[in-house]
Design a protein around this motif. Structure first.
Motif, PDB file in Angstrom:
ATOM      1  N   LYS A 291       0.822  -1.208   0.000  1.00 48.20           N
ATOM      2  CA  LYS A 291       0.000   0.000   0.000  1.00 48.20           C
ATOM      3  C   LYS A 291       0.856   1.257   0.000  1.00 48.20           C
ATOM      4  O   LYS A 291       0.508   2.268  -0.601  1.00 48.20           O
ATOM      5  N   ALA A 292       1.991   1.215   0.695  1.00 54.05           N
ATOM      6  CA  ALA A 292       2.858   2.386   0.787  1.00 54.05           C
ATOM      7  C   ALA A 292       3.714   2.588  -0.460  1.00 54.05           C
ATOM      8  O   ALA A 292       4.494   3.528  -0.533  1.00 54.05           O
ATOM      9  N   GLY A 293       3.616   1.675  -1.447  1.00 54.23           N
ATOM     10  CA  GLY A 293       4.354   1.823  -2.687  1.00 54.23           C
ATOM     11  C   GLY A 293       5.708   1.172  -2.707  1.00 54.23           C
ATOM     12  O   GLY A 293       6.457   1.330  -3.661  1.00 54.23           O
ATOM     13  N   HIS A 294       6.053   0.436  -1.644  1.00 54.73           N
ATOM     14  CA  HIS A 294       7.337  -0.246  -1.620  1.00 54.73           C
ATOM     15  C   HIS A 294       7.116  -1.754  -1.632  1.00 54.73           C
ATOM     16  O   HIS A 294       5.992  -2.219  -1.657  1.00 54.73           O
ATOM     17  N   SER A 295       8.227  -2.505  -1.607  1.00 53.01           N
ATOM     18  CA  SER A 295       8.130  -3.959  -1.616  1.00 53.01           C
ATOM     19  C   SER A 295       8.799  -4.520  -0.372  1.00 53.01           C
ATOM     20  O   SER A 295       9.618  -3.853   0.268  1.00 53.01           O
ATOM     21  N   THR A 296       8.439  -5.757  -0.028  1.00 51.64           N
ATOM     22  CA  THR A 296       8.995  -6.430   1.136  1.00 51.64           C
ATOM     23  C   THR A 296       9.307  -7.862   0.755  1.00 51.64           C
ATOM     24  O   THR A 296       8.553  -8.493   0.010  1.00 51.64           O
ATOM     25  N   ALA A 297      10.419  -8.380   1.281  1.00 53.54           N
ATOM     26  CA  ALA A 297      10.757  -9.792   1.111  1.00 53.54           C
ATOM     27  C   ALA A 297      10.851 -10.427   2.494  1.00 53.54           C
ATOM     28  O   ALA A 297      11.650  -9.993   3.328  1.00 53.54           O
ATOM     29  N   PHE A 298      10.001 -11.409   2.749  1.00 50.94           N
ATOM     30  CA  PHE A 298       9.977 -12.089   4.035  1.00 50.94           C
ATOM     31  C   PHE A 298      10.686 -13.442   3.933  1.00 50.94           C
ATOM     32  O   PHE A 298      10.654 -14.093   2.878  1.00 50.94           O
ATOM     33  N   PRO A 299      11.277 -13.898   5.032  1.00 49.56           N
ATOM     34  CA  PRO A 299      11.699 -15.304   5.076  1.00 49.56           C
ATOM     35  C   PRO A 299      10.450 -16.193   4.986  1.00 49.56           C
ATOM     36  O   PRO A 299       9.438 -15.902   5.634  1.00 49.56           O
ATOM     37  N   LEU A 300      10.519 -17.223   4.196  1.00 48.03           N
ATOM     38  CA  LEU A 300       9.361 -18.100   4.023  1.00 48.03           C
ATOM     39  C   LEU A 300       9.308 -19.103   5.176  1.00 48.03           C
ATOM     40  O   LEU A 300      10.125 -20.022   5.257  1.00 48.03           O
ATOM     41  N   SER A 301       8.361 -18.891   6.069  1.00 49.87           N
ATOM     42  CA  SER A 301       8.178 -19.804   7.193  1.00 49.87           C
ATOM     43  C   SER A 301       7.873 -21.205   6.683  1.00 49.87           C
ATOM     44  O   SER A 301       7.124 -21.380   5.711  1.00 49.87           O
ATOM     45  N   TRP A 302       8.446 -22.234   7.353  1.00 52.68           N
ATOM     46  CA  TRP A 302       8.214 -23.592   6.869  1.00 52.68           C
ATOM     47  C   TRP A 302       6.750 -23.987   7.035  1.00 52.68           C
ATOM     48  O   TRP A 302       6.210 -24.762   6.237  1.00 52.68           O
TER      49      TRP A 302
END
Length: 416
Positions: A291-302
């Protein structure tokens, strides 16, 4: 393939509109409709053909004029045979008009229409202005359409046919009407804001002689006046335990709920997920457009990864579309943000969780609350959930119970 008795097949194919029925079945099968759905729809459209023939129809293009009469006839017959008073019109009209839309070029069903632009003739170009000049996202433009649609309905109810008749008293009475509809103050304020922008644009374009935007009042909404709609982690586990993962819908919904409570994603962010956003090799989950116009990369939880794999292998329909989540019923299309919130609401109510306005944001708030309880600072929490400003995260300080308790104790009182 669907009817074992050859006499039944001969009867359907021997109908004067047998070719149309067969084309309809091919379309249903190609869009992954279940066998039981085809078994129920083919006899219905066959009956429609026989009804039309009895009324003198001899060509496909004569059928649309007989749809209403057939629906009325079938509803009356259904009530006479079963004694039920439930309306069956939608169940009858839907398949018939769907068949006509397949076999008759240019036919449009009378069901849900595309969302039209309100005031498109009176104030042309307004929604293009929102997109091109103001740079608003499509979802935000849609909220403007929704708000102005309510305004257009109100003008119709009070007999105002042209926006040239608008006056401060009409605008004030509309806002009073919206405020009295039981809506949240933030919703009424949003409607007022959309109306103000609309009126300023109409004045700028010379359609309205004066700028009436100042006549639109709105309720005062105070920052941090409410608390987040979070639930305890024990209640979150109750919600997750209520999902039956033995079928495709349950596998999909379980993965969606885990994304909500693990990463605090918004419904639209989950709906926009594609297969390309899941990096299995590096165990990352990308959210490219927040929504804020940026991107995020999360660790993929198992845990999340296992749920996604289970759905992708045993629940997701076979399709070339790269979206992750799809409707569980035909025709298979990517699921929307409203459907995601609806599914979250379903499982919250099923678990007996009492919370205001249950939905996807309830689980998003719960994910944030868990971070706050774990003593993460608000800047870190805001970055995690995609807040543009730290001020948006400040509301969670109101439910940081341990910190509030220390403040309430005061200097030295904790020793007592």
């Amino acid at each position: 393939k669907y009817f074992t008795k050859m006499s039944t097949v001969d009867r359907y194919q021997g109908s004067w509109m047998g070719a149309g029925i067969e084309n309809y079945v091919v379309w249903l099968a190609g869009h992954d409709y279940k066998d039981r759905c085809i078994w129920s729809r083919v006899p219905l459209v066959f009956a429609f053909g026989e009804f039309a023939s009895s009324r003198g129809a001899t060509a496909i293009d004569e059928l649309p004029a007989l749809v209403d009469a057939f629906v009325e006839f079938r509803v009356a017959d259904q009530h006479r045979r079963t004694g039920s008073t439930r309306s069956m019109a939608k169940e009858i009209r839907g398949p018939v008009e769907q068949m006509l839309s397949i076999v008759l070029p240019g036919f449009e069903p009378t069901g849900r229409r595309p969302f039209a632009e309100p005031f498109a003739e009176a104030v042309p170009g307004f929604f293009d202005y929102l997109s091109r000049e103001r740079g608003l996202r499509p979802l935000t433009v849609h909220t403007y359409r929704f708000s102005l649609d309510h305004f257009a309905d109100y003008l119709g109810r009070i007999g105002v046919d042209s926006i040239l008749e608008l006056s401060p008293s009409i605008l004030s009475s509309y806002m009073v009407d919206r405020a009295g509809a039981g809506l949240a103050k933030s919703t009424v304020r949003g409607d007022a804001g959309a109306l103000r922008v609309f009126l300023r644009y109409a004045h700028r374009e010379g359609i309205l002689a004066s700028d009436l935007s100042a006549a639109v009042g709105w309720p005062q909404v105070y920052r941090l006046s409410d608390i987040p709609r979070s639930i305890s982690w024990a209640d979150v586990n109750k919600v997750l335990a209520g999902v039956d993962r033995r079928d495709e819908t349950g596998r999909r919904d379980y993965a969606i709920l885990l994304l909500l409570v693990t990463y605090g994603l918004r419904g639209r962010e989950i709906a926009a997920l594609t297969l390309d956003d899941i990096d299995w090799k590096r165990e990352r989950l990308a959210i490219p457009e927040r929504k804020a116009g940026h991107s995020t990369a999360f660790p993929l939880s198992w845990v999340v990864g296992e749920a996604l794999l289970d759905y992708l292998r045993h629940g997701r329909p076979t399709t070339d579309d790269r979206h992750v989540f799809f409707r569980s019923v035909a025709p298979h299309r990517p699921i929307g943000s409203a459907a995601i919130s609806s599914r979250a609401r379903h499982y919250l109510l099923k678990a007996g969780i009492n919370v205001p306005r249950p939905g996807a944001h309830t689980l998003r708030h719960s994910a944030v609350q868990r971070l706050v309880d774990a003593n993460f600072d608000l800047k870190t929490v805001g970055d995690f959930i995609g807040h543009r400003s730290a001020r948006s995260t400040e509301i969670y300080a109101k439910v940081d119970i341990e910190s509030l308790r220390l403040i309430a104790l005061g200097n030295g009182e904790e020793v007592l």
